[in-house]
Design an enzyme around this catalytic site. Sequence first.
Site, short mmCIF file in Angstrom:
data_model
loop_
_atom_site.label_atom_id
_atom_site.label_comp_id
_atom_site.label_asym_id
_atom_site.label_seq_id
_atom_site.Cartn_x
_atom_site.Cartn_y
_atom_site.Cartn_z
N ARG A 179 0.86 -1.17 0.00
CA ARG A 179 0.00 0.00 0.00
C ARG A 179 0.90 1.23 0.00
O ARG A 179 1.47 1.60 1.01
CB ARG A 179 -0.88 -0.02 1.26
CG ARG A 179 -2.06 0.94 1.22
CD ARG A 179 -2.65 1.12 2.62
NE ARG A 179 -1.79 1.99 3.41
CZ ARG A 179 -1.66 1.93 4.74
NH1 ARG A 179 -2.32 1.04 5.45
NH2 ARG A 179 -0.84 2.76 5.37
N HIS A 227 -3.47 4.72 4.61
CA HIS A 227 -4.60 3.79 4.69
C HIS A 227 -5.84 4.44 4.07
O HIS A 227 -6.50 3.87 3.21
CB HIS A 227 -4.87 3.41 6.15
CG HIS A 227 -6.16 2.69 6.34
ND1 HIS A 227 -6.38 1.41 5.86
CD2 HIS A 227 -7.33 3.05 6.94
CE1 HIS A 227 -7.61 1.04 6.16
NE2 HIS A 227 -8.21 2.01 6.81
N TYR A 280 4.14 5.20 11.43
CA TYR A 280 4.43 3.77 11.59
C TYR A 280 5.30 3.17 10.49
O TYR A 280 5.57 1.97 10.49
CB TYR A 280 3.14 2.96 11.75
CG TYR A 280 2.11 3.17 10.65
CD1 TYR A 280 2.18 2.47 9.45
CD2 TYR A 280 1.05 4.07 10.83
CE1 TYR A 280 1.23 2.65 8.46
CE2 TYR A 280 0.10 4.26 9.84
CZ TYR A 280 0.19 3.56 8.66
OH TYR A 280 -0.74 3.74 7.68
C1 LIG Z 1 -14.74 -5.42 11.70
C2 LIG Z 1 -13.92 -4.18 11.46
N1 LIG Z 1 -13.00 -3.84 12.37
C3 LIG Z 1 -12.26 -2.72 12.20
C4 LIG Z 1 -12.43 -1.92 11.10
C5 LIG Z 1 -11.59 -0.65 10.92
N2 LIG Z 1 -10.66 -0.83 9.81
C6 LIG Z 1 -10.94 -0.36 8.59
S1 LIG Z 1 -9.78 -0.81 7.46
C7 LIG Z 1 -8.88 -1.63 8.63
C8 LIG Z 1 -7.64 -2.36 8.23
C9 LIG Z 1 -7.92 -3.39 7.18
O1 LIG Z 1 -6.74 -3.99 6.79
P1 LIG Z 1 -6.69 -4.99 5.55
O2 LIG Z 1 -7.70 -6.06 5.74
O3 LIG Z 1 -5.28 -5.40 5.39
O4 LIG Z 1 -7.17 -4.13 4.29
P2 LIG Z 1 -6.48 -2.82 3.69
O5 LIG Z 1 -7.06 -1.65 4.40
O6 LIG Z 1 -5.02 -2.94 3.86
O7 LIG Z 1 -6.88 -2.80 2.25
C10 LIG Z 1 -9.48 -1.53 9.87
C11 LIG Z 1 -8.94 -2.11 11.12
C12 LIG Z 1 -13.41 -2.32 10.18
N3 LIG Z 1 -13.66 -1.61 9.08
N4 LIG Z 1 -14.13 -3.45 10.38
#
Ligand SMILES: Cc1ncc(C[n+]2csc(CCOP(=O)(O)OP(=O)(O)O)c2C)c(N)n1
Lengths: 334, 334, 406, 406
Positions: free
Chosen positions: D294, D298, D307
């Site tokens: 990425r 985020h 980080y």
């Molecule tokens: C059940 C849940 N917990 C927490 C969140 C908050 N949140 C949004 S994106 C994220 C990280 C997701 O990481 P990843 O699965 O690696 O996807 P990426 O964002 O890297 O595409 C979090 C913790 C959420 N959307 N849903």
Amino acid sequence: MATSTTLAKALNTGLRRALESDPKVLIMGEDVGRLGGVFRVTDGLQKDFGEERVIDTPLAESGIIGTAIGLALRGYRPVCEIQFDGFIYPAYDQLVSQLAKMPYRSAGLVKLPVVVRVPFGGGIGAVEHHSESPEAYFAHTAGLRVVVCSHPADACTMIQQAVLDDDPVVFFEPKRRYWDRAEVDDAVLDGSLVAAGRAPELYAARVVRAGTDVTVAAYGPMVSTALDAAAAAAAEGRSLEVIDLRTLSPLDLDTLTASVRRTGRLVVVHEAPTFLGMGAELAAAVTERCFYQLEAPVLRVGGYHTPYPAARLEEYYLPDLDRVLDAVDRALAF
Amino acid sequence: MATSTTLAKALNTGLRRALESDPKVLIMGEDVGRLGGVFRVTDGLQKDFGEERVIDTPLAESGIIGTAIGLALRGYRPVCEIQFDGFIYPAYDQLVSQLAKMPYRSAGLVKLPVVVRVPFGGGIGAVEHHSESPEAYFAHTAGLRVVVCSHPADACTMIQQAVLDDDPVVFFEPKRRYWDRAEVDDAVLDGSLVAAGRAPELYAARVVRAGTDVTVAAYGPMVSTALDAAAAAAAEGRSLEVIDLRTLSPLDLDTLTASVRRTGRLVVVHEAPTFLGMGAELAAAVTERCFYQLEAPVLRVGGYHTPYPAARLEEYYLPDLDRVLDAVDRALAF
Amino acid sequence: MPTRRTPGADDTVPAPATADPAGLTNGELVTAAHELGSEPMVQLLSPEGERLTHPDHDWLLEPDELRATYRDLVLVRRLDAEATALQRQGELGLWASLLGQEAAQVGSARAMLPQDHAFPTYREHGVAWCRGVDPLHLLRLFRGTSGGSWDPAVHHLHLYTIVIGAQTLHATGYAMGIQRDGAVGTGDATRDAAVLAYFGDGASSEGDVSEAFVFASVMNAPIVFLCQNNQFAISESNDRQMRVPVYRRSSGFGFPGVRVDGNDVVAVHAVTTSMLDRARRGEGPALIEAFTYRMGAHTTSDDPSRYRTQAEVEQWRQRDPIDRLRRYLDAAGLAGGTFHADLEAEADALADGWRRAVRGMPDPEPATMFDHVHHGPHAQVGADRARFEQYEASFEPAGRAGEGGH
Amino acid sequence: MPTRRTPGADDTVPAPATADPAGLTNGELVTAAHELGSEPMVQLLSPEGERLTHPDHDWLLEPDELRATYRDLVLVRRLDAEATALQRQGELGLWASLLGQEAAQVGSARAMLPQDHAFPTYREHGVAWCRGVDPLHLLRLFRGTSGGSWDPAVHHLHLYTIVIGAQTLHATGYAMGIQRDGAVGTGDATRDAAVLAYFGDGASSEGDVSEAFVFASVMNAPIVFLCQNNQFAISESNDRQMRVPVYRRSSGFGFPGVRVDGNDVVAVHAVTTSMLDRARRGEGPALIEAFTYRMGAHTTSDDPSRYRTQAEVEQWRQRDPIDRLRRYLDAAGLAGGTFHADLEAEADALADGWRRAVRGMPDPEPATMFDHVHHGPHAQVGADRARFEQYEASFEPAGRAGEGGH
Ligand SMILES: Cc1ncc(C[n+]2csc(CCOP(=O)(O)OP(=O)(O)O)c2C)c(N)n1
Ligand SMILES: Cc1ncc(C[n+]2csc(CCOP(=O)(O)OP(=O)(O)O)c2C)c(N)n1
Ligand SMILES: [Mg+2]
Ligand SMILES: [Mg+2]
């Protein structure tokens, strides 16, 4: 013509009619296939409709509801069984964040005709998690319809109607009344009443006993209890009007307020803890609408603010005839 | 002496004091360590207390609450962060079937001093699931304590007290007020007030503005709104008493009924949908206790019976000064 | 209706063969094709009671221990039979039988050190027995007078958990606590501790169990997950939960998995000992699949004739975990003299005591249902209790009538 | 505080080495020791733009398709840049950037047949683009005027799902529906369909994803799970979610997993094509890990400088998925003449259109918030709506004052 049928068997018949009328209807859940469900509500359905339509799922409630949503997206109409009330919580996110909100999220482009059947309530002497009444959690959740059956004939009709609804429906079944027996009209059992659109409206309460002194509103397992209380009260010269709410979301306030405007008093009975239970909403809504007609505050009879107690104490925890009459007395004493 | 502090920083300070006073206190959650939390409430804590005590967990809410329970069984006092209100549901089973019921199950042999912090509520223009108010789900659950802070000084005190409590506490934080600033007493910030046991009782409501015409009860983000409404009403010659509920379970009905007995009118304000929201319980309970003192039904101002709408509509969904005053007008018109 | 496939085991354990799961044979992506139940298992004692060897696992039990183990097996089976009878007589509300799983439970529980901590499901009566929990605690729970009345901290055995899989996360958190206490990898045998988390084949499908695997792996927690694969989740056979044997589940989470013959108490003990040792040394989590068979009903409420044949049960009776050890003891001359008769007499006496105690178990005082909702006071609990006590008092001395009378 | 380890890849992809996870080296129980990121990945196009071969996966894209793919990559990156700018200008409430993940998304989405169905997270703008969804739908969502306004049935792309992992179960259920429609394994290329379910490295920890694996496996459902491992879940690097690479997760659930270089659009396309084909043939589920990075924050709310280092980002910029294909096209003489200039002009025009459209996007009518809570009428929704409309009407024509004025 009518046939004597238990509540469990009436539901079984209703599900059979639903499976017959629409090939898109599916049954899914833990032990619903070969075993026919731990309460036998799906007995014989896998045998007659096959393993593709009556699905023994892996032991994972979030998975059951989540895959049911996916099946609905593909045009199916899944009827999920959650084995016991207390095991619905692992599916909570799929229920309140997905099933309830996806149609709204899509501005109506997505339909989720999913029924979630939940045997609920206590009184069967069970171990922990098998006697809960979690209906308020779902009624508080916009996007879900929540209905509760109380009687064989109604159960058979209501489950057929719930399956026909294009909206998700959480369908509560009073497990301790599964073996209650009543005469059920053959037009209900053979599906013709529902098919002809002549069945009573699903989302409406019903006055199940007319009366003049106090309105008693109940649903599910407590409808019998309220009727028993009304009979006992009648012997004492008091006339109770008993309303079977049938639907908790939407809540049929019209039927309720019409009754309370006549009686001036309302007692609400349910097994769930009263604190933030359905009785709270009924009390708040009815008081707002009938402020000048109420001669007493709305009184609530329900479970206490404790987890469901050990089986040997449940008779003290659950509302019974005496507690209903006690509330009636208090309402009349105001 | 006092220091100007935001609500987020006040919570951060409170957590720091908790970590300092007891080596068994842990912080755990998604992004709480290195990042310091998406709202920076745990900022700097991992740096100062180490990765063993301030734990960036895997992305799994059930796992967070479930392992926190296990840590508590081993004598730890975990403070879990759920990143946003809408992401608490995957942990629902661990919260309502385990955290809430295990002490009861064990007849008190097991203590679970777990705090679950939840930034909640709307008004920040967020995408779906980031603006919910799920407090009623938890207040309806016996075995959980549910508190809500509304103001920096209180937040700093309350979080310290919640960590000291041997019972599980769900701790709601009004995320849109995180950047609200106020003077906070140094005895609050340095922990000495709580350590000395001189802090105000955690499980008590507080009259935050005295008045005579109508009582307005609110909590969390709506306390400021209620206070603004009271100021506006005062300009119109109406005197509102504003109560910050602070604790939803237990609910401090004594403070509330004492106020209502004086004013005769009650308006409850929260962001959550009114249907089966806290306002329902307040209306039911207060009406039962103050039936003859109430000059108007308890009126509820809250979210509507819809999922939280798209951000560009939230100002219409959320209670504001005008809607509070509208309810006050209606209460006074009875 | 086609008959449900029943996943079985290799030729040492009888079971119908399963079809090859489609798509698992194009071997460039998965190591090899698999049939449920056809995987090798660690075995040290054959069904005929003969001692076997295994390259990775030694027979650890000395004669004294073997006799003590046999005693445990026999007594927990007696407890099970007695409890089932008490349920039939209406003295218990329910009973979840461990019949057939005695070796999986006793073998693993006996591998624990005193400071290790176990997290059971609702069926681990053999584990409770080995952890010194008076069976009356279990009987109270199934009678419906308590939610679990032993002190988990004293017995190093957590309460029973009924919500499938939930306890695996508690177990993982507890293991994280052991790490934070510095009680892992120190080399001090009285200090280093590990957790033993029990779950079922059905439970393996629950999200909580996978999340526990993630946390345990990421934290490198001192925990051993023990799946008693009794081949049923109520009526559902293994093929409703998995396409490959469950012991393989852990490798993709980053820790080892091993399958052991769950009806071989010596093998279960050896494998659990070695995995617990490893965990205590700080080498992280492990998964054990103890492949066994639920010889009884799911619980006293269940009717297994609806979903499996008596012939299948009979086949498994030939593999009985207790008979197997008895054959070995007898052949090795380790159970001579009055050993069996004494044990029988001990079991009778215990059973008699349990029966009497259960029949005399009082119901709790009604108002105790308000106890321990919280440790501190809570206004709503207090108000409900006051209302309840007032209401109950209103019936004295007359008592009340109606359906609800009690 | 020690610096968080950042799991990386083998020598073709730069990343700091990770320590050997304790206990995974005593090889009798797991196949081999592993380091996160050091596993081989399928690669067909080197970072330098050179064509590679792989024993299992052929290069499938003809020159025309390569140019079309390149166009997609460039245009979705432009969309991303434009949306990020619009968010800065206050036109969007939020934006989740796909920067760096274009190849993983475009390569996989282009492997789908029209009848296949995809389930995205909230970051799959490149997938939406390839499924013919007008980017204005995405921009509306992030502006805060809709929850997702395209018709999933038309585009065979489900709405975005924000609750991490939840969509993998919807995808699995949808695949079960395909089976029940008899649209799998018929050999009819216009009929057989499969599902492509996207999720992230962080999501792999959620119970829902594991449950989806269980259901997919047990049902042998036609589904390909595609994990875009962009090495971050907000601030958390891979070592907070796993101890072994995530592509290995599936084997213990009974289906194959494969790791592909997520910055190599040709390889992603080849592997996804082959796994989707397999699923359509009825050979069951598969997992693909597209290992990528990425490159942006985020979301626009995030500050990655807290980080990770800029140096790390720079290293990955060298592996840019678009540059790589451009190098190949240019070297192979496939992008001569005005190709690049035309594409630039097309991107400019599109960006201009998006910008204008977003700036002109109206807010929805307030009362529409009551629409579509249910399909049928609902008393409480109706009553709330009536109250709302009456309340709003009470301000006309004067309007209202106070903080809530709007
Ligand atoms: C059940 C849940 N917990 C927490 C969140 C908050 N949140 C949004 S994106 C994220 C990280 C997701 O990481 P990843 O699965 O690696 O996807 P990426 O964002 O890297 O595409 C979090 C913790 C959420 N959307 N849903
Ligand atoms: C979350 C949850 N869902 C459903 C149940 C009902 N239930 C009780 S035991 C059981 C089967 C469990 O099977 P398994 O994990 O193999 O354990 P076993 O009973 O065979 O020991 C089910 C479905 C439950 N207790 N919890
Ligand atoms: Mg089992
Ligand atoms: Mg990621």
